[in-house]
Design an enzyme around this catalytic site. Structure first.
Site, PDB file in Angstrom:
ATOM      1  N   CYS A  13      53.031   4.956  65.044  1.00 39.10           N
ATOM      2  CA  CYS A  13      53.981   5.657  64.168  1.00 39.10           C
ATOM      3  C   CYS A  13      55.110   4.684  63.850  1.00 39.10           C
ATOM      4  CB  CYS A  13      54.464   6.959  64.802  1.00 39.10           C
ATOM      5  SG  CYS A  13      55.364   6.739  66.357  1.00 39.10           S
ATOM      6  N   ASN A  16      57.596   4.789  67.791  1.00 40.05           N
ATOM      7  CA  ASN A  16      56.868   4.884  69.075  1.00 40.05           C
ATOM      8  C   ASN A  16      57.660   5.672  70.126  1.00 40.05           C
ATOM      9  OD1 ASN A  16      55.465   2.660  71.625  1.00 40.05           O
ATOM     10  ND2 ASN A  16      54.601   4.527  70.807  1.00 40.05           N
ATOM     11  N   CYS A  18      58.410   9.402  69.190  1.00 39.33           N
ATOM     12  CA  CYS A  18      58.144  10.827  68.939  1.00 39.33           C
ATOM     13  C   CYS A  18      56.650  11.144  68.828  1.00 39.33           C
ATOM     14  CB  CYS A  18      58.845  11.293  67.663  1.00 39.33           C
ATOM     15  SG  CYS A  18      60.641  11.176  67.743  1.00 39.33           S
ATOM     16  N   ARG A  19      55.995  10.633  67.772  1.00 37.91           N
ATOM     17  CA  ARG A  19      54.621  11.055  67.480  1.00 37.91           C
ATOM     18  C   ARG A  19      53.547  10.280  68.230  1.00 37.91           C
ATOM     19  NH1 ARG A  19      55.238  10.215  61.218  1.00 37.91           N
ATOM     20  NH2 ARG A  19      56.592   8.597  62.109  1.00 37.91           N
ATOM     21  N   SER A  20      53.601   8.940  68.172  1.00 34.74           N
ATOM     22  CA  SER A  20      52.491   8.187  68.786  1.00 34.74           C
ATOM     23  C   SER A  20      52.430   8.317  70.314  1.00 34.74           C
ATOM     24  CB  SER A  20      52.473   6.726  68.335  1.00 34.74           C
ATOM     25  OG  SER A  20      53.657   6.053  68.651  1.00 34.74           O
ATOM     26  N   ASP A 131      57.214  13.202  60.315  1.00 34.07           N
ATOM     27  CA  ASP A 131      58.114  12.665  61.326  1.00 34.07           C
ATOM     28  C   ASP A 131      59.067  13.770  61.799  1.00 34.07           C
ATOM     29  OD1 ASP A 131      59.850  11.251  62.852  1.00 34.07           O
ATOM     30  OD2 ASP A 131      60.360   9.780  61.318  1.00 34.07           O
TER      31      ASP A 131
HETATM   32  P1  4NP Z   1      58.345   8.343  65.498  1.00 30.71           P
HETATM   33  O1  4NP Z   1      59.742   8.970  65.074  1.00 30.71           O
HETATM   34  O2  4NP Z   1      57.976   7.342  64.419  1.00 30.71           O
HETATM   35  O3  4NP Z   1      57.428   9.507  65.522  1.00 30.71           O
HETATM   36  O4  4NP Z   1      58.554   7.690  66.844  1.00 30.71           O
HETATM   37  C1  4NP Z   1      60.849   8.192  64.712  1.00 30.71           C
HETATM   38  C2  4NP Z   1      61.739   7.789  65.670  1.00 30.71           C
HETATM   39  C3  4NP Z   1      62.839   7.032  65.309  1.00 30.71           C
HETATM   40  C4  4NP Z   1      63.034   6.695  64.001  1.00 30.71           C
HETATM   41  C5  4NP Z   1      62.128   7.090  63.037  1.00 30.71           C
HETATM   42  C6  4NP Z   1      61.034   7.834  63.403  1.00 30.71           C
HETATM   43  N1  4NP Z   1      64.181   5.953  63.610  1.00 30.71           N
HETATM   44  O5  4NP Z   1      64.372   5.738  62.408  1.00 30.71           O
HETATM   45  O6  4NP Z   1      64.952   5.531  64.477  1.00 30.71           O
END
Ligand code: 4NP
Length: 161
Positions: A13, A16, A18-20, A131
């Site tokens: 994602c 790394n 939240c989702r992955s 997201d």
């Molecule tokens: P992820 O979520 O891609 O599912 O881990 C996010 C976590 C942080 C950010 C974006 C998406 N960020 O912009 O900091």
């Protein structure tokens, strides 16, 4: 019998956190329940570097725990060399999918890259796990459900070794 190398899968994602990490944790749990642990090596990564070294977001941890899944990943960035290290690279959304394809160019690793929700029976043409970072726990639960359905689909699709 000649031991076969575990099939290496990574979930990718943006951050790394939240989702992955949910992909990694859920897939590991399903593999364990199926008694297929020896067949797989499972990781996750983010295309961005902002959160490298961090634990998964507490909201992902809460939702995972509610489903009996423990998240133990530490955020890492996906690098070009990882294209070689993995057999299957699962993108959590279309932007990530495009970013990974750009990284692979026309190289032989391109075919390893797929959208995670390809195997979600409820995807109905929408292959994104949105997201949830700026959302609430309901958004994390929704992401959990999409990721779990997809992981079940991938595990069924990957032949026993
Ligand atoms: P992820 O979520 O891609 O599912 O881990 C996010 C976590 C942080 C950010 C974006 C998406 N960020 O912009 O900091």
């Amino acid at each position: 019998m000649i031991p076969t190398k575990p099939y290496a899968i990574t979930f990718v994602c943006l951050g790394n956190i939240c989702r992955s990490p949910l992909g990694e944790g859920i897939f590991k749990k399903l593999v364990k329940e199926a008694g297929r642990e020896a067949e797989f090596h499972v990781e996750s990564a983010g295309l961005g570097s902002w959160h490298v070294g961090e634990d998964p977001d507490s909201r992902s941890q809460i939702v995972a725990r509610q489903h009996g899944v423990i998240l133990d990943s530490t955020a890492q960035q996906f690098r070009a060399r990882d294209l070689e290290r993995f057999d299957l690279i699962l993108a959590l959304d279309e932007d990530i999918f495009d970013g990974l394809k750009r990284m692979a160019g026309n190289g032989p690793e391109r075919g390893k890259i797929h959208l995670l929700r390809e195997t979600d029976p409820q995807a109905r043409g929408n292959f994104e796990v949105p997201d949830p970072y700026y959302g609430d726990l309901n958004d994390f639960e929704s992401a959990y459900q999409m990721i779990e359905r997809s992981c079940r689909g991938w595990l069924e699709r990957l032949p026993k070794r």
